[in-house]
Motif scaffolding. Structure first.
Motif: not given
Ligand code: ZN
Ligand code: ZN
Length: 178
Positions: A113-124
């Motif tokens: 895609g065209v963006e990186i969602d940092l939310g899942p990374l932060v939650r993990e």
């Protein structure tokens, strides 16, 4: 927090943001680590840059939690911190990418895609920061198995009256040596 791919350049940038805690609490409620509740937005500082199509992230997070002690069953507040490093490669190249990137101390993941969602990374990363067995303090003395009193708050008379049978073996050993 989402980053647009075109904003991730070869020049490292640093970003500080807070990630809402609602989603991670939803995950925590499903277990297996149910004893925690995050009671404030998660504070994150991350620096990032790209090398070709590979994206590099390094940062730290801090979260305030309320947990139930595994020994004394009291709720307690704690501050949980974790540092992380992560490499992302485009999904189109996938795991066939340069294996040299997957050094032991780096976590590896894919993006598209065209963006990186940092939310899942932060939650993990936050879930990894939480001890699987929360303790209100390292030396928590727990509950008396006989009368249920919280031994952090006071003594009871059970110990002298009913010695812990697990120590009987040790006592007989000592006597044997003498
Ligand atoms: Zn405790
Ligand atoms: Zn007792």
């Amino acid at each position: 927090m989402k980053l647009r791919l075109e904003d991730i350049t070869a020049e490292a940038k640093e970003l500080t943001f807070v990630e809402p805690e609602m989603e991670v609490n939803r995950i925590l409620a499903q277990g297996p680590v149910r004893e925690y509740h995050v009671n404030a937005p998660i504070g994150v500082t991350v620096s990032y840059y790209r090398a070709g199509t590979d994206l590099f992230f390094a940062g730290s997070l801090k979260a305030q939690t309320v947990a139930t002690c595994a020994r004394c069953a009291e709720d307690f507040k704690a501050s949980n911190e974790r540092a992380f490093r992560l490499v992302m490669a485009p999904k189109s190249i996938g795991m066939d990418g340069d294996p040299g990137l997957r050094a032991d101390d780096l976590e590896f993941s894919l993006y598209d895609g065209v963006e990186i969602d940092l939310g899942p990374l932060v939650r993990e990363q936050l879930l990894l920061a939480l001890p699987t067995r929360p303790l209100c303090q390292d030396g928590c003395r727990g509950l008396c198995p006989h009368c249920g009193i919280n031994l952090n708050r006071g003594e009871c008379q059970c110990r002298s009256a009913q010695p812990d049978p697990r120590f009987a073996v040790l006592r007989s050993l000592k006597i044997g040596r003498n």
